[in-house]
Design an enzyme around this catalytic site. Structure first.
Site, PDB file in Angstrom:
ATOM      1  N   HIS A 106       0.860  -1.197   0.000  1.00 37.00           N
ATOM      2  CA  HIS A 106       0.000   0.000   0.000  1.00 37.00           C
ATOM      3  C   HIS A 106       0.890   1.239   0.000  1.00 37.00           C
ATOM      4  O   HIS A 106       1.958   1.244   0.616  1.00 37.00           O
ATOM      5  CB  HIS A 106      -0.916  -0.027   1.235  1.00 37.00           C
ATOM      6  CG  HIS A 106      -1.986   1.022   1.151  1.00 37.00           C
ATOM      7  ND1 HIS A 106      -1.751   2.334   1.483  1.00 37.00           N
ATOM      8  CD2 HIS A 106      -3.282   0.950   0.758  1.00 37.00           C
ATOM      9  CE1 HIS A 106      -2.870   3.033   1.292  1.00 37.00           C
ATOM     10  NE2 HIS A 106      -3.810   2.206   0.855  1.00 37.00           N
ATOM     11  N   GLU A 129       0.765   3.880   1.581  1.00 38.72           N
ATOM     12  CA  GLU A 129       1.103   4.398   2.923  1.00 38.72           C
ATOM     13  C   GLU A 129       2.255   3.602   3.532  1.00 38.72           C
ATOM     14  O   GLU A 129       3.073   4.150   4.269  1.00 38.72           O
ATOM     15  CB  GLU A 129      -0.146   4.384   3.818  1.00 38.72           C
ATOM     16  CG  GLU A 129      -1.103   5.494   3.407  1.00 38.72           C
ATOM     17  CD  GLU A 129      -2.565   5.218   3.677  1.00 38.72           C
ATOM     18  OE1 GLU A 129      -2.883   4.276   4.415  1.00 38.72           O
ATOM     19  OE2 GLU A 129      -3.402   5.954   3.107  1.00 38.72           O
TER      20      GLU A 129
END
Ligand code: PEP
Length: 252
Positions: free
Chosen positions: A96, A98
């Site tokens: 991901h 993030e």
């Protein structure tokens, strides 16, 4: 015909009690829905077991948000594929943006994790996507296909049909700025094209490609109706049962 897949990424929201309440509401709202779409909830590690008890015996699947590529060892704070699997998960989100940004996860990490996930029996949801400055510099294809190619480099071609790729332009995540359906489809078609070259048309046609980035009930249907978009990875709108369920319904 690919079955769409909609996954809710709950990120670092909700302790177990709230996670159970949200999962239960989603379960109830989806109880009469025919299973035309795979639905996955991805709570934090600490809520996996509680949410498992809610979704057990239903068509809703469970996923984790990250994992280590090693099976066990001195990796404080990490969790292995086997641990995730035995917590009741079928899926794991990998790479991901993030995690790439805050945990400095690299393409090489994602590559190792993807192989370890598949070897354990988990379905990896591999996230790729360009940052705004990369889009503005006309580097979308180079960045996104580079990430996809790196992630699948060591995956046996016979296993590729099990993976899910989530195209998530970083500039659209949590910003309220969605890629238009045609912007998203353009990149999805490039990803599909990569797999045609890499593994042949039959395999490429089986791989599910999710779109993620500010998907909401009012834009989901248009996004999901694109030829190469097979559902979505949902952040903010997955935190309320009603909006998540409306997005699931849009994927049918
Ligand atoms: C995500 O974090 O994967 C995501 C797509 O978030 P949001 O839907 O909030 O943009």
């Amino acid at each position: 015909m690919r079955k769409p897949i909609v996954a809710g990424n709950w990120k670092m929201h909700f302790a177990a009690e709230e996670a159970v309440a949200l999962a239960d509401q989603i379960r109830l709202e989806l109880v009469d829905e025919p299973g035309q779409c795979d639905v996955v909830l991805c709570p934090t590690f600490t809520s996996l077991n509680s949410v498992k008890n809610v979704v057990d015996g239903t068509k809703i699947g469970l996923g984790a948000q990250n994992m280590h590529w090693e099976g066990s060892g001195a990796y404080t704070g990490d969790v292995s594929a086997e641990m995730i699997l035995t917590s009741g998960c079928r899926y794991v989100i990998l790479g991901h943006s993030e995690r790439r940004q805050y945990a400095f996860e690299s393409d090489a990490d994602v590559k190792r994790k993807a192989v370890a996930a598949l070897n354990s029996g988990l379905i990896p949801i591999i996230c790729v996507g360009e940052r705004l400055e990369q889009r503005e510099a006309d580097q979308v294809e180079e960045i996104v296909i580079g990430q996809v190619a790196a992630a699948v480099e060591n995956i046996d071609k016979a296993e590729l049909n099990r993976i899910v790729i989530a195209y998530e332009p970083v500039w659209a995540i949590g910003t309220g700025r969605t890629a238009t359906a045609s912007q998203a489809e353009e990149v999805h078609a490039l990803i599909r094209g990569f797999f045609v070259n890499h593994a042949g048309i039959d395999v490429a046609e089986q791989i599910r490609l999710q779109y993620g980035g500010s998907v909401k009930p009012d834009n989901a249907e248009e996004l999901f109706s694109q030829k190469n978009i097979d559902g979505g990875l949902i952040g903010g709108a997955a935190l309320q049962a009603d909006s998540f369920v409306d997005i699931v319904k849009a994927a049918k």
